[in-house]
Design an enzyme around this catalytic site. Structure first.
Site, short mmCIF file in Angstrom:
data_model
loop_
_atom_site.label_atom_id
_atom_site.label_comp_id
_atom_site.label_asym_id
_atom_site.label_seq_id
_atom_site.Cartn_x
_atom_site.Cartn_y
_atom_site.Cartn_z
N ASP A 193 0.80 -1.23 0.00
CA ASP A 193 0.00 0.00 0.00
C ASP A 193 0.83 1.28 0.00
OD1 ASP A 193 -2.09 -1.72 0.27
OD2 ASP A 193 -2.61 -1.18 2.31
N LYS A 240 -0.60 3.82 19.83
CA LYS A 240 -1.41 5.02 20.03
C LYS A 240 -1.12 5.71 21.37
CE LYS A 240 -5.04 3.40 16.95
NZ LYS A 240 -6.46 3.04 16.75
N ASP A 258 0.46 5.84 2.96
CA ASP A 258 -0.26 4.59 2.80
C ASP A 258 -1.50 4.91 1.97
OD1 ASP A 258 -2.19 2.56 3.12
OD2 ASP A 258 -1.41 1.96 5.05
#
EC number: 2.7.7.13
Length: 360
Positions: free
Chosen positions: A110, A162, A218
């Site tokens: 990707d 995260k 991406d």
């Protein structure tokens, strides 16, 4: 040197484009996504590319076999009978990857960037350990899993998913160089290289990060596909400006296939890619869009932030915007408004779509 590219996914995030062909064969700036990567690998001295395939593998194999002779490299297929994640495919291709003691590349399919493969090889040889990861800086690291590494050497200490407090702004860019010893860590079963293999390697001091200079994206979903196109076109402006179009009605960075035709009094750009056989009639305005092979945009239509797929027909005085995506062979009738519509292949649109949604 070898490279393995992970192309086995279904490409669900990039639908409706991937309902017609596998994602790696979708044209990005007038060339299949996969070919951007394979050509860059070949230029860096890779002579054997292994594709970890499953979905629509016959179509992929046919296209890549046609490229083998042109590029002068060997292209092999490694077929997954079941989804194996991001590490399992390495175990499946173990025999091919371990034919020599050389390190090999692993790529997510990707990703689009300037592909610094030669620099990665030098970096990997310099530190001498089992693995090297390419990392890129992001503005909002709390949205990602970040890589915590030493500033001077690149040695990776840990990965944090995260983070709510700042620990790093570097994320995994989806490109690696691995030594064959890494294959001993991976079983032939569904496995995540990012979550199950890399953290163990980092604890053992076997994993290093090299920071990517320049753009990265991406492009696995439509809005990011368009952002990636903008970044790629700007990179062309800096490095190969002769590839971009210029002339009356062309604004900013615009890539036009030689076989495409543009009518009178059009405004094309900035950030537009027009593919082979595309016809743009008089008085059309197109901004921040990609229009794929053999599509036709009829007179006085206005398109912004759209992906128009193969053989689509967009009528007169149509307005489309807000990441509207037309699948293959879609017809949009005259004088309609499409706002963030995602239209499945072979549909005919006879009324406006004022709110974002999927048109079945």
């Amino acid at each position: 040197m070898k490279a393995l590219i992970l192309v086995g996914g279904y490409g669900t995030r990039l639908r409706p484009l991937t309902l017609s062909i596998p994602k790696p064969l979708v044209d990005f700036c007038n060339k299949p996504i996969l070919l951007h990567q394979v050509e860059a690998l070949a230029s860096a001295g890779v002579d054997h590319v292994i594709l970890a395939v499953s979905y629509m593998s016959q179509m992929l194999e046919k296209e890549m076999k046609a490229q083998e002779q042109r590029l002068g490299i060997r292209i092999s297929m490694s077929h997954e009978e079941e989804p194996l994640g991001t590490a399992g495919p390495l175990a499946l291709a173990r025999d091919l990857l371990s034919e020599t003691a050389e390190p090999f590349f692993v790529l997510n399919s990707d990703v689009i960037c300037d592909f610094p493969f030669q620099a990665m090889v030098q970096f990997h040889r310099h530190h001498g350990q089992e693995g090297s990861i390419l990392v890129t800086k992001v503005e909002e690291p709390s949205k990602y899993g970040v890589v915590v590494c030493e500033a001077d050497t690149g040695r990776i200490h840990r990965f944090v998913e995260k983070p709510q407090v700042f620990v790093s702004n570097k994320i995994n860019a989806g490109m690696y160089i691995l030594s064959p010893a890494v294959l001993q860590r991976i079983q032939l079963q569904p496995t995540s290289i990012e979550k199950e293999i890399f953290p163990v390697m980092a604890k053992e001091g076997q994993l290093y990060a090299m920071e990517l200079q320049g753009f990265w994206m991406d492009i696995g979903q439509p809005k990011d596909f368009l952002t990636g196109m903008c970044l790629f076109l700007q990179s062309l402006r800096q490095k190969q400006p002769e590839q971009l179009c210029s002339g009356p009605g062309i604004v900013g960075n615009v890539l036009v296939d030689p076989s495409a035709r543009i009518g009178k009094n059009c405004s094309i750009g900035p950030n537009v890619s027009l593919g082979p056989g595309v016809v743009v009639e008089d008085g059309v305005c197109i901004r921040r869009c990609t229009v794929l092979r053999d599509a036709r945009i009829r007179s006085h239509s206005w398109l912004e932030s759209c992906i128009v797929c193969w053989r689509c027909r967009v009528g007169q005085w149509v307005r489309m915007e807000n990441v509207t995506v037309l699948g293959e062979d879609v017809i949009v009738n005259d004088e309609l408004y499409l706002n963030g519509a995602s239209v499945l292949p072979h549909k005919s649109i006879g009324e406006s779509v004022p709110e974002p949604g999927i048109i079945m």
